[in-house]
Design an enzyme around this catalytic site. Structure first.
Site, PDB file in Angstrom:
ATOM      1  N   THR A  66      56.993  75.099  92.655  1.00  0.00           N
ATOM      2  CA  THR A  66      57.198  73.994  91.728  1.00  0.00           C
ATOM      3  C   THR A  66      56.802  74.414  90.321  1.00  0.00           C
ATOM      4  O   THR A  66      56.510  75.595  90.064  1.00  0.00           O
ATOM      5  CB  THR A  66      56.458  72.725  92.239  1.00  0.00           C
ATOM      6  OG1 THR A  66      56.818  71.621  91.431  1.00  0.00           O
ATOM      7  CG2 THR A  66      54.953  72.910  92.250  1.00  0.00           C
ATOM      8  N   LYS A  70      59.445  78.248  88.905  1.00  0.00           N
ATOM      9  CA  LYS A  70      60.722  78.399  89.622  1.00  0.00           C
ATOM     10  C   LYS A  70      61.540  79.593  89.121  1.00  0.00           C
ATOM     11  O   LYS A  70      62.210  80.257  89.906  1.00  0.00           O
ATOM     12  CB  LYS A  70      61.554  77.118  89.519  1.00  0.00           C
ATOM     13  CG  LYS A  70      60.991  75.990  90.368  1.00  0.00           C
ATOM     14  CD  LYS A  70      61.862  74.761  90.339  1.00  0.00           C
ATOM     15  CE  LYS A  70      61.233  73.670  91.190  1.00  0.00           C
ATOM     16  NZ  LYS A  70      62.021  72.439  91.242  1.00  0.00           N
ATOM     17  N   GLY A 134      68.910  66.621  81.326  1.00  0.00           N
ATOM     18  CA  GLY A 134      67.883  67.648  81.488  1.00  0.00           C
ATOM     19  C   GLY A 134      68.503  69.003  81.734  1.00  0.00           C
ATOM     20  O   GLY A 134      69.605  69.118  82.306  1.00  0.00           O
ATOM     21  N   GLY A 136      66.175  71.775  82.557  1.00  0.00           N
ATOM     22  CA  GLY A 136      65.047  72.576  83.036  1.00  0.00           C
ATOM     23  C   GLY A 136      65.311  73.083  84.447  1.00  0.00           C
ATOM     24  O   GLY A 136      66.460  73.154  84.899  1.00  0.00           O
ATOM     25  N   GLY A 249      63.281  59.671  93.145  1.00  0.00           N
ATOM     26  CA  GLY A 249      63.483  61.024  93.654  1.00  0.00           C
ATOM     27  C   GLY A 249      62.840  61.310  95.005  1.00  0.00           C
ATOM     28  O   GLY A 249      62.803  62.464  95.437  1.00  0.00           O
TER      29      GLY A 249
HETATM   30  P1  NDP Z   1      61.135  71.423  83.334  1.00  0.00           P
HETATM   31  O1  NDP Z   1      59.823  71.409  82.654  1.00  0.00           O
HETATM   32  O2  NDP Z   1      61.730  72.720  83.770  1.00  0.00           O
HETATM   33  O3  NDP Z   1      62.243  70.725  82.370  1.00  0.00           O
HETATM   34  C1  NDP Z   1      61.953  69.504  81.752  1.00  0.00           C
HETATM   35  C2  NDP Z   1      63.231  68.902  81.179  1.00  0.00           C
HETATM   36  O4  NDP Z   1      62.937  67.581  80.710  1.00  0.00           O
HETATM   37  C3  NDP Z   1      63.796  69.669  79.985  1.00  0.00           C
HETATM   38  O5  NDP Z   1      65.202  69.556  80.018  1.00  0.00           O
HETATM   39  C4  NDP Z   1      63.206  68.882  78.792  1.00  0.00           C
HETATM   40  O6  NDP Z   1      63.985  68.975  77.630  1.00  0.00           O
HETATM   41  C5  NDP Z   1      63.268  67.489  79.331  1.00  0.00           C
HETATM   42  N1  NDP Z   1      62.316  66.551  78.727  1.00  0.00           N
HETATM   43  C6  NDP Z   1      60.969  66.583  78.814  1.00  0.00           C
HETATM   44  N2  NDP Z   1      60.430  65.517  78.180  1.00  0.00           N
HETATM   45  C7  NDP Z   1      61.485  64.788  77.687  1.00  0.00           C
HETATM   46  C8  NDP Z   1      61.584  63.591  76.955  1.00  0.00           C
HETATM   47  N3  NDP Z   1      60.495  62.890  76.589  1.00  0.00           N
HETATM   48  N4  NDP Z   1      62.814  63.132  76.618  1.00  0.00           N
HETATM   49  C9  NDP Z   1      63.920  63.819  76.977  1.00  0.00           C
HETATM   50  N5  NDP Z   1      63.892  64.978  77.670  1.00  0.00           N
HETATM   51  C10 NDP Z   1      62.673  65.456  78.038  1.00  0.00           C
HETATM   52  O7  NDP Z   1      60.967  70.426  84.559  1.00  0.00           O
HETATM   53  P2  NDP Z   1      61.856  70.357  85.880  1.00  0.00           P
HETATM   54  O8  NDP Z   1      63.270  70.501  85.492  1.00  0.00           O
HETATM   55  O9  NDP Z   1      61.312  71.278  86.904  1.00  0.00           O
HETATM   56  O10 NDP Z   1      61.559  68.868  86.403  1.00  0.00           O
HETATM   57  C11 NDP Z   1      62.147  67.741  85.781  1.00  0.00           C
HETATM   58  C12 NDP Z   1      61.761  66.487  86.566  1.00  0.00           C
HETATM   59  O11 NDP Z   1      62.346  66.505  87.853  1.00  0.00           O
HETATM   60  C13 NDP Z   1      60.254  66.368  86.766  1.00  0.00           C
HETATM   61  O12 NDP Z   1      59.916  65.032  86.563  1.00  0.00           O
HETATM   62  C14 NDP Z   1      60.067  66.782  88.200  1.00  0.00           C
HETATM   63  O13 NDP Z   1      58.918  66.189  88.744  1.00  0.00           O
HETATM   64  C15 NDP Z   1      61.355  66.260  88.838  1.00  0.00           C
HETATM   65  N6  NDP Z   1      61.744  66.969  90.082  1.00  0.00           N
HETATM   66  C16 NDP Z   1      61.910  66.242  91.233  1.00  0.00           C
HETATM   67  C17 NDP Z   1      62.271  66.857  92.404  1.00  0.00           C
HETATM   68  C18 NDP Z   1      62.431  66.044  93.650  1.00  0.00           C
HETATM   69  O14 NDP Z   1      62.556  66.643  94.736  1.00  0.00           O
HETATM   70  N7  NDP Z   1      62.411  64.736  93.567  1.00  0.00           N
HETATM   71  C19 NDP Z   1      62.508  68.308  92.477  1.00  0.00           C
HETATM   72  C20 NDP Z   1      62.345  68.982  91.201  1.00  0.00           C
HETATM   73  C21 NDP Z   1      61.966  68.317  90.061  1.00  0.00           C
HETATM   74  P3  NDP Z   1      63.818  70.221  76.598  1.00  0.00           P
HETATM   75  O15 NDP Z   1      64.637  71.349  77.190  1.00  0.00           O
HETATM   76  O16 NDP Z   1      64.345  69.714  75.334  1.00  0.00           O
HETATM   77  O17 NDP Z   1      62.344  70.556  76.555  1.00  0.00           O
END
Ligand code: NDP
Length: 294
Positions: A66, A70, A134, A136, A249
């Protein structure tokens, strides 16, 4: 008589204290009569690999990965499933030894999300307009499997638009192969009336606002936040207020875990009773504290 061999697994990340994965995998193991020991592996930010290597030396068979490892997990593996290659990120490692070809990296987030939407929620994605927010690790994992569902259109939007463009570029050949128009844009330019909106940003986790306006939702749309627990509540309330079907989720979490379990153990657990139990636990008043996924 010798004690049965117990293979160790864990969720590796930083932080991991909040993780529901040990509970989910314990329920899977009980249901499928597998003898495993699944825990939490807190990895210092600068020593993910040494922490994993020590874990392997203790007889570990694999781990979930996590935030924020990743991408690093993908780089470390000797072999990769095709869906991990598309994502360039791994949420699952299987510690096969060198004779077997070395560590295998997989990404089960996408298949977990798709299964939760199409099976658990009963919403087909084929022919629908889908908006993914998103860029990420989570969005990287789900974009390829979403394309495979052949939506009518897939829009990927991110706060940092260049990251959305890079992720979309990497998937354009896959999208063309499935005849799916794929567009990357800024959050302000998503357009309107999507059938399915998936929030894969960490906005809910950080207590931030829903990153797009209500015009993004078609009446009766499905709006899913990858977050679950109290942190997802503002998004779910917002979606419900717009007349959408709101979903958190938790189903994705259980489904991606089941896919990891299958990769490690060769048996597929029945997710429905585990999701029902988790739902009751997460929604219980005592569980009202912020939760990140995994
Ligand atoms: P990352 O840290 O890799 O990416 C975060 C993403 O969120 C980026 O695109 C970032 O944009 C964006 N972001 C962060 N804050 C804001 C905001 N205030 N407004 C708009 N965009 C924002 O995280 P992950 O991709 O790994 O995880 C994302 C979410 O998904 C988390 O909440 C995680 O807990 C959840 N998740 C749930 C899973 C499940 O099984 N239910 C599995 C995996 C993840 P920028 O690029 O501009 O920084």
């Amino acid at each position: 008589m010798n004690a049965p061999h117990v293979t160790r697994y864990a969720v590796a990340g930083n932080p991991v204290a909040h993780s529901r994965s040990p509970r989910i995998h314990a329920l899977f193991a009980e249901q499928t009569r597998q003898t495993i020991d699944y825990g939490r592996l807190l990895c210092p930010l600068d020593s993910f690999k040494p922490t994993l290597s020590a874990f392997v030396a203790q007889g570990a068979g694999g781990c979930n990965v996590t935030v924020p490892f990743k991408f690093e997990a993908f780089e470390m593996a000797a072999r990769h499933t095709p869906r991990a290659v598309l994502a360039q990120a791994a949420n699952t490692l299987r510690f096969d030894d060198a004779a077997q070809g070395g560590w295998l990296a997989d990404n089960t987030d996408g298949v977990g999300l798709v299964r939760d939407i199409t099976v658990n929620a009963g919403v087909p994605l084929q022919g629908r307009r889908v908006l993914l927010l998103g860029a990420g690790g989570a969005s990287a994992g789900v974009l390829g499997p979403l394309i495979e569902q052949r939506p009518a259109e897939l829009v990927l939007a991110n706060r940092t638009v260049d990251k959305a463009r890079a992720l979309a570029d990497r998937h354009q050949a896959w999208a063309a192969q499935h005849s799916v128009p794929l567009r990357a844009c800024a959050l302000a330019d998503v357009g309107d009336h999507f059938d399915v909106l998936i929030n894969g940003t960490a906005a809910s986790l950080g207590g931030g606002e829903v990153p797009v306006g209500p015009q993004a939702l078609k009446p009766g749309a499905l709006a899913l936040d990858m977050m679950y627990g109290p942190a997802a509540r503002p998004f779910l309330d917002w979606a419900t207020a717009q007349g959408a079907t709101a979903r958190d989720g938790l189903g994705m979490l259980v489904e991606q875990a089941a896919e990891s379990f299958h990769l490690w153990r060769g048996v597929r657990p029945d997710t429905a009773p585990v999701l029902a139990l988790l739902r009751a636990e997460v929604d219980a008043p005592a569980a009202h504290k912020p939760e990140a996924a995994k």
